[in-house]
Design a protein around this motif. Structure first.
Motif, mmCIF file in Angstrom:
data_model
loop_
_atom_site.group_PDB
_atom_site.id
_atom_site.type_symbol
_atom_site.label_atom_id
_atom_site.label_comp_id
_atom_site.label_asym_id
_atom_site.label_seq_id
_atom_site.Cartn_x
_atom_site.Cartn_y
_atom_site.Cartn_z
ATOM 1 N N ALA A 17 -9.500 -13.583 5.300
ATOM 2 C CA ALA A 17 -10.864 -13.310 4.834
ATOM 3 C C ALA A 17 -10.904 -12.368 3.638
ATOM 4 C CB ALA A 17 -11.692 -12.731 5.978
ATOM 5 N N SER A 18 -9.847 -11.575 3.443
ATOM 6 C CA SER A 18 -9.811 -10.641 2.319
ATOM 7 C C SER A 18 -8.436 -10.689 1.670
ATOM 8 C CB SER A 18 -10.126 -9.214 2.780
ATOM 9 O OG SER A 18 -9.158 -8.762 3.703
ATOM 10 N N PHE A 19 -8.327 -10.071 0.511
ATOM 11 C CA PHE A 19 -7.111 -10.185 -0.290
ATOM 12 C C PHE A 19 -5.964 -9.358 0.280
ATOM 13 C CE2 PHE A 19 -4.439 -9.461 -4.083
ATOM 14 C CZ PHE A 19 -4.246 -10.784 -4.465
ATOM 15 N N PHE A 20 -6.252 -8.154 0.798
ATOM 16 C CA PHE A 20 -5.198 -7.301 1.337
ATOM 17 C C PHE A 20 -5.408 -7.010 2.819
ATOM 18 C CE2 PHE A 20 -4.331 -6.137 -3.153
ATOM 19 C CZ PHE A 20 -2.964 -6.363 -3.150
ATOM 20 N N SER A 21 -6.385 -6.200 3.147
ATOM 21 C CA SER A 21 -6.600 -5.808 4.529
ATOM 22 C C SER A 21 -7.199 -6.955 5.326
ATOM 23 C CB SER A 21 -7.536 -4.594 4.586
ATOM 24 O OG SER A 21 -7.806 -4.223 5.909
ATOM 25 N N ASN A 22 -6.583 -7.245 6.496
ATOM 26 C CA ASN A 22 -7.058 -8.375 7.293
ATOM 27 C C ASN A 22 -7.010 -8.099 8.796
ATOM 28 O OD1 ASN A 22 -4.338 -8.427 7.779
ATOM 29 N ND2 ASN A 22 -3.996 -10.511 7.049
ATOM 30 N N GLY A 23 -6.891 -6.841 9.189
ATOM 31 C CA GLY A 23 -6.836 -6.498 10.600
ATOM 32 C C GLY A 23 -5.436 -6.487 11.188
ATOM 33 N N ASP A 24 -4.464 -7.010 10.448
ATOM 34 C CA ASP A 24 -3.064 -6.989 10.870
ATOM 35 C C ASP A 24 -2.319 -6.041 9.926
ATOM 36 O OD1 ASP A 24 -0.371 -7.422 11.361
ATOM 37 O OD2 ASP A 24 -0.598 -9.560 11.705
ATOM 38 N N PRO A 25 -1.995 -4.810 10.374
ATOM 39 C CA PRO A 25 -1.384 -3.817 9.476
ATOM 40 C C PRO A 25 -0.102 -4.309 8.813
ATOM 41 C CG PRO A 25 -2.084 -2.786 11.522
ATOM 42 C CD PRO A 25 -2.227 -4.262 11.731
ATOM 43 N N GLY A 26 0.750 -4.983 9.581
ATOM 44 C CA GLY A 26 1.998 -5.474 9.022
ATOM 45 C C GLY A 26 1.785 -6.484 7.915
ATOM 46 N N TRP A 27 0.809 -7.356 8.132
ATOM 47 C CA TRP A 27 0.491 -8.382 7.129
ATOM 48 C C TRP A 27 -0.058 -7.720 5.859
ATOM 49 C CZ3 TRP A 27 -1.123 -13.736 9.127
ATOM 50 C CH2 TRP A 27 -1.196 -14.652 8.082
ATOM 51 N N GLY A 28 -0.946 -6.746 6.036
ATOM 52 C CA GLY A 28 -1.508 -6.051 4.888
ATOM 53 C C GLY A 28 -0.449 -5.338 4.082
ATOM 54 N N ILE A 29 0.506 -4.682 4.768
ATOM 55 C CA ILE A 29 1.581 -3.994 4.059
ATOM 56 C C ILE A 29 2.485 -5.000 3.356
ATOM 57 C CG2 ILE A 29 3.615 -2.527 4.354
ATOM 58 C CD1 ILE A 29 2.167 -1.208 6.709
ATOM 59 N N ALA A 30 2.751 -6.137 4.005
ATOM 60 C CA ALA A 30 3.584 -7.181 3.383
ATOM 61 C C ALA A 30 2.934 -7.685 2.097
ATOM 62 C CB ALA A 30 3.795 -8.336 4.361
ATOM 63 N N ARG A 31 1.615 -7.853 2.130
ATOM 64 C CA ARG A 31 0.906 -8.281 0.919
ATOM 65 C C ARG A 31 0.997 -7.222 -0.179
ATOM 66 N NH1 ARG A 31 -4.752 -10.787 3.366
ATOM 67 N NH2 ARG A 31 -4.020 -12.960 3.606
ATOM 68 N N LEU A 32 0.837 -5.956 0.214
ATOM 69 C CA LEU A 32 0.916 -4.872 -0.764
ATOM 70 C C LEU A 32 2.302 -4.807 -1.389
ATOM 71 C CD1 LEU A 32 -0.306 -2.386 -2.124
ATOM 72 C CD2 LEU A 32 0.399 -1.037 -0.127
ATOM 73 N N LEU A 33 3.336 -4.910 -0.564
ATOM 74 C CA LEU A 33 4.703 -4.880 -1.077
ATOM 75 C C LEU A 33 4.987 -6.076 -1.966
ATOM 76 C CD1 LEU A 33 6.662 -3.721 2.110
ATOM 77 C CD2 LEU A 33 5.931 -2.345 0.158
ATOM 78 N N ALA A 34 4.433 -7.243 -1.603
ATOM 79 C CA ALA A 34 4.607 -8.436 -2.430
ATOM 80 C C ALA A 34 3.980 -8.232 -3.805
ATOM 81 C CB ALA A 34 3.984 -9.644 -1.738
ATOM 82 N N ALA A 35 2.776 -7.649 -3.834
ATOM 83 C CA ALA A 35 2.091 -7.396 -5.104
ATOM 84 C C ALA A 35 2.863 -6.380 -5.948
ATOM 85 C CB ALA A 35 0.671 -6.902 -4.839
ATOM 86 N N LEU A 36 3.361 -5.324 -5.309
ATOM 87 C CA LEU A 36 4.142 -4.319 -6.035
ATOM 88 C C LEU A 36 5.451 -4.908 -6.539
ATOM 89 C CD1 LEU A 36 3.608 -1.177 -3.753
ATOM 90 C CD2 LEU A 36 2.604 -1.610 -6.002
ATOM 91 N N GLY A 37 6.063 -5.781 -5.721
ATOM 92 C CA GLY A 37 7.290 -6.440 -6.139
ATOM 93 C C GLY A 37 7.083 -7.326 -7.357
ATOM 94 N N LEU A 38 5.944 -8.020 -7.372
ATOM 95 C CA LEU A 38 5.624 -8.843 -8.545
ATOM 96 C C LEU A 38 5.373 -7.973 -9.771
ATOM 97 C CD1 LEU A 38 3.242 -11.554 -7.026
ATOM 98 C CD2 LEU A 38 5.610 -11.848 -7.776
ATOM 99 N N LEU A 39 4.729 -6.832 -9.566
ATOM 100 C CA LEU A 39 4.440 -5.927 -10.677
ATOM 101 C C LEU A 39 5.728 -5.377 -11.283
ATOM 102 C CD1 LEU A 39 2.252 -4.452 -12.320
ATOM 103 C CD2 LEU A 39 2.326 -2.624 -10.610
ATOM 104 N N THR A 40 6.638 -4.887 -10.427
ATOM 105 C CA THR A 40 7.896 -4.359 -10.950
ATOM 106 C C THR A 40 8.764 -5.470 -11.539
ATOM 107 O OG1 THR A 40 8.898 -4.504 -8.743
ATOM 108 C CG2 THR A 40 7.913 -2.400 -9.375
#
Length: 229
Positions: free
Chosen positions: A91-114
């Motif tokens: 339902a949302s781009f990052f936070s979705n009620g599953d902390p692990g999933w949200g962190i995985a998305r954040l790390l994926a975005a940071l990995g793409l940035l670096t």
């Protein structure tokens, strides 16, 4: 005359540039893929839009329940919301009620940035003739960070609720009795395989830069200055 056999490595910027560009592309594609993992529930869940036992899930999209093997466009996946009638995992781009999933998305975005910054740096270094020692330091540091982010992304996504939660999937038997179950297994699919390939290529670049740093090729010398025993 005593001679010592040793390996020396000359840093050539085009080699890591090509490898890093390929690794970044694979990482980017893995984030867009709806088959990052393949969930095997063990039965067709009654609380899900899927009417089959196995299906693909990705970081930001999932397999189209109506068209097997096709992905829902990430731009429209928020309109669907989730993969069951109870969740809002998409339902949302990052936070979705599953902390692990949200962190995985954040790390994926940071990995793409670096990874993107690293790719740009490599090609600019070639064009601007940046000093080799600077290229080696920046490449080693950024690549190490990117590898850490990429690897953590893979590991965390296999610990998300559709794979590990004991009460995520519902089954209603012939007597209309509802029970909830954990998925039988989640295994690597196309997206995770691309991410692993990206991780491997980045790791090769790290090894290459370390070899060039600790065993650099000697500068050319005039043979007249050599001393022989």
């Amino acid at each position: 005359m005593n001679r010592k056999c040793e390996f020396r490595f000359r840093y050539r910027g085009c080699i890591p540039a090509i490898f890093i560009t390929l690794a970044f592309t694979l990482s980017f594609l893995s984030c867009l893929d709806c088959f990052f993992v393949r969930v095997d529930v063990g039965f067709a869940p009654d609380n899900s839009y899927f009417e089959k036992t196995t299906f693909g899930l990705g970081l930001w999209t999932f397999e189209n329940p109506l068209v097997s093997g096709k992905c829902i466009n990430p731009a429209f996946v928020t309109n669907v919301g989730g993969i069951t009638i109870d969740d809002e995992l998409y339902a949302s781009f990052f936070s979705n009620g599953d902390p692990g999933w949200g962190i995985a998305r954040l790390l994926a975005a940071l990995g793409l940035l670096t990874g993107f910054a690293l790719t740009i740096f490599q090609w600019m270094s070639i064009c601007l003739h940046v000093k080799t020692n600077i290229q080696l330091i920046v490449t080693a540091v950024l690549t190490t960070i990117t590898v850490s982010l990429e690897g953590s992304k893979i590991g965390l996504f296999f610990e998300t609720e559709p794979c590990t939660a004991a009460d995520f999937w519902e089954r209603i038997d012939a007597d209309e009795v509802s029970t909830h179950h954990k998925a039988d297994t989640c295994h690597m699919d196309r997206g995770a395989q691309m991410s692993t390939a990206s991780l491997t290529i980045y790791s090769i670049v790290i090894v290459y830069t370390l070899l060039c740093s600790f065993y650099p090729a000697r500068e050319h010398q005039n043979v007249d200055t050599f001393d022989y025993d």
